[in-house]
Motif scaffolding. Structure first.
Motif, PDB file in Angstrom:
ATOM      1  N   LEU A  44       0.816  -1.208   0.000  1.00  0.00           N
ATOM      2  CA  LEU A  44       0.000   0.000   0.000  1.00  0.00           C
ATOM      3  C   LEU A  44       0.850   1.258   0.000  1.00  0.00           C
ATOM      4  O   LEU A  44       1.714   1.434   0.873  1.00  0.00           O
ATOM      5  N   ALA A  88       2.933  -1.401   4.045  1.00  0.00           N
ATOM      6  CA  ALA A  88       2.662  -0.008   3.685  1.00  0.00           C
ATOM      7  C   ALA A  88       3.997   0.697   3.441  1.00  0.00           C
ATOM      8  O   ALA A  88       5.020   0.348   4.052  1.00  0.00           O
ATOM      9  N   VAL A  95      -2.092   2.250  10.883  1.00  0.00           N
ATOM     10  CA  VAL A  95      -1.358   2.044   9.625  1.00  0.00           C
ATOM     11  C   VAL A  95      -1.018   3.375   8.959  1.00  0.00           C
ATOM     12  O   VAL A  95       0.103   3.591   8.496  1.00  0.00           O
ATOM     13  N   SER A 116       0.286  -7.718   4.797  1.00  0.00           N
ATOM     14  CA  SER A 116       0.066  -6.328   4.385  1.00  0.00           C
ATOM     15  C   SER A 116       1.311  -5.498   4.669  1.00  0.00           C
ATOM     16  O   SER A 116       1.889  -5.573   5.759  1.00  0.00           O
ATOM     17  N   ARG A 162      -3.853   8.381   0.539  1.00  0.00           N
ATOM     18  CA  ARG A 162      -4.427   7.959   1.820  1.00  0.00           C
ATOM     19  C   ARG A 162      -5.934   7.677   1.768  1.00  0.00           C
ATOM     20  O   ARG A 162      -6.393   6.687   2.353  1.00  0.00           O
ATOM     21  N   VAL A 183       0.825   4.813   1.102  1.00  0.00           N
ATOM     22  CA  VAL A 183       0.046   5.627   2.046  1.00  0.00           C
ATOM     23  C   VAL A 183       0.565   7.070   2.072  1.00  0.00           C
ATOM     24  O   VAL A 183       0.467   7.761   3.093  1.00  0.00           O
ATOM     25  N   ALA A 235      -6.267   4.294   0.137  1.00  0.00           N
ATOM     26  CA  ALA A 235      -5.718   3.244   0.991  1.00  0.00           C
ATOM     27  C   ALA A 235      -6.654   2.930   2.157  1.00  0.00           C
ATOM     28  O   ALA A 235      -6.830   1.767   2.535  1.00  0.00           O
TER      29      ALA A 235
END
Length: 467
Positions: free
Chosen positions: A304, A335, A359, A333, A311, A306, A314
């Protein structure tokens, strides 16, 4: 009871619990056979037919007593234990009091006096009128937790405090007129019980009204369809909040589709080649039928972006994936902004709202500091064991590297280890390759590409990923 059960099912749906029409029918059939006399059997029959997910049980247990409480007892008639002479004395005293205090006693106070002294229960029209006066029909009256507050307002509308003074005057004057003290004491006790019961009835009605308001709001939520097709960047904070409430309902629909595909996958698809080959021993007569078994639940690795621009996308991606964990074998996962962080445990150990905040705040957002290439190299060096031939790798990002090394070769090696390599990008394809975008270099290495500029596109992409 039928109306109350219908409202209960609507309330479950409003809270995001998946209840299909078929499951509602199952509930009605169960109730038909078991009845409603045994409250525990009734509760368990509803739970067994309406609830499929463990996470939905607390919602069910919270709503059930609100819709199927044992109910408050009816008001008593304090005059039933009086002699005819005492009843006549009471009526004369009430008439005299009303004449003496006509200016003080308002219409609602007169109603309250009749309810308490005659054991009359407020009519539905009386309750609706009180609710409207107390503000229960206002747009902000939606939280069931505020039932007690609105019940107190309804008491004020009736003149609850003034009634206490009137009753004290009544007992004193009845005593002066020579009524038996035991009869007065009995009336005082029954009127006090009536006040407690009426207070409970007002509180119960206020809670029911607030719950009905909330269900009606959920059913009128049609503008959400427009918001789902708006780009994430154009949404205001209230509109974002509205879409956050919608995510659970979207996830429920996706879960239902995935479950249907899983059912079909278990049945399998005819494998003609294997069937013909296996039946050569029978001169081609198909005694043994073979089916192709499809991998039913994907194993995911999510990467992801971010950064500031990504954002909102995400956040909604995380919310949907979080709600759909039961349709996935396993999810790792990660980020990144200028470096990569493993956030798997954050999503496993926190509730979704806390997990999203954790996160998104673990990597401070900055401007022009995104480094996807460096993050991909970190993934290969530290977490490559997370990717194997059964893994679908999903990258959520705009493919912009701020002119850093894009790490295309690393991306290719990760893709060759994976079953699928899927990219979700909120930008229009016409923007790829402009400025610091490296999407034209990444795109040929991907199995699938999806534009996810709004919640409708994101939901559709995730639906395809779960296939």
């Amino acid at each position: 009871m039928e109306d109350r059960i219908t409202k209960f099912i609507a309330a479950l749906r409003a809270e995001g619990v998946r209840v299909s029409v078929a499951e509602s029918q199952d509930a009605w059939e169960a109730i038909t056979h078991l009845g409603v006399r045994d409250r525990e059997a009734f509760r368990m029959s509803l739970r067994a037919t309406l609830i499929k997910d463990f996470d939905a049980i607390p919602t069910f247990e919270d709503l059930f007593p609100q819709y199927f409480s044992l109910g408050t007892p009816p008001l008593m008639d304090p005059q039933s234990g009086l002699s005819e002479e005492e009843q006549q004395m009471l009526q004369e005293m009430l008439q005299q009091m009303l004449q003496d205090m006509m200016e003080q006693i308002k219409g609602d106070l007169q109603k309250l006096l009749d309810w308490l002294l005659n054991g009359q229960t407020p009519s539905q029209e009386d309750l609706e009128q009180l609710a409207d006066q107390a503000g229960l029909n206002q747009p902000n009256a939606r939280s069931p937790q505020r039932a007690q507050q609105y019940a107190r307002r309804m008491q004020q509308m009736l003149g609850w405090e003034q009634m206490q003074e009137l009753l004290e005057m009544l007992w004193e004057q009845l005593a002066e007129q020579g009524m038996d003290p035991d009869s007065i004491e009995q009336m005082k006790e029954q009127v006090a019980q009536n006040m407690d019961r009426l207070e409970d009835q007002l509180s119960e009605y206020a809670g029911e009204k607030l719950r009905d308001n909330r269900v009606e709001d959920a059913q009128r939520h049609k503008p959400v369809n427009d918001l789902m097709n708006r780009s994430f960047g154009s949404l205001s904070q209230p509109e974002m909040d509205q879409l956050r409430d919608e995510v659970r309902r979207l996830a429920a629909r996706l879960r239902t589709r995935a479950a249907l595909r899983q059912k079909r996958g278990k049945q399998g698809k005819l494998d003609a080649k294997t069937t013909l080959r296996a039946n050569l021993r029978y001169s081609g007569v198909p005694f043994e039928i073979h089916f192709k078994q499809r991998r039913l639940k994907p194993k995911l690795v999510v990467i992801l972006d971010v950064s500031t621009s990504m954002r909102p996308v995400a956040e909604f991606f995380l919310r949907l994936i979080y709600e759909l964990q039961d349709q996935v074998q396993k999810t790792r996962s990660f980020a990144f902004v200028d470096h990569l962080e493993d956030v798997t445990d954050d999503l496993l150990t926190h509730r979704i709202d806390e997990a999203v905040i954790t996160v998104l705040t673990r990597l401070p957002a900055g401007h022009y500091n995104t480094d996807l290439g460096g993050s991909l190299r970190q993934l290969e060096a530290r977490h490559l064991d997370a990717v194997d031939s059964r893994t679908t790798v999903i990258v959520l990002g705009d493919g912009r590297n701020n002119f850093n090394d894009p790490g295309v070769e690393t991306f290719g090696r990760i893709g060759r280890r994976a079953r699928k390599l899927i990219w979700l990008n909120p930008e229009y394809p016409a923007q790829w390759g402009t400025g610091d975008s490296d999407m034209p270099a990444y795109a040929p290495l991907c199995s699938e590409l999806y534009q996810v500029r709004n919640l409708a596109q994101l939901t559709d992409a995730i639906d395809h990923i779960l296939v």
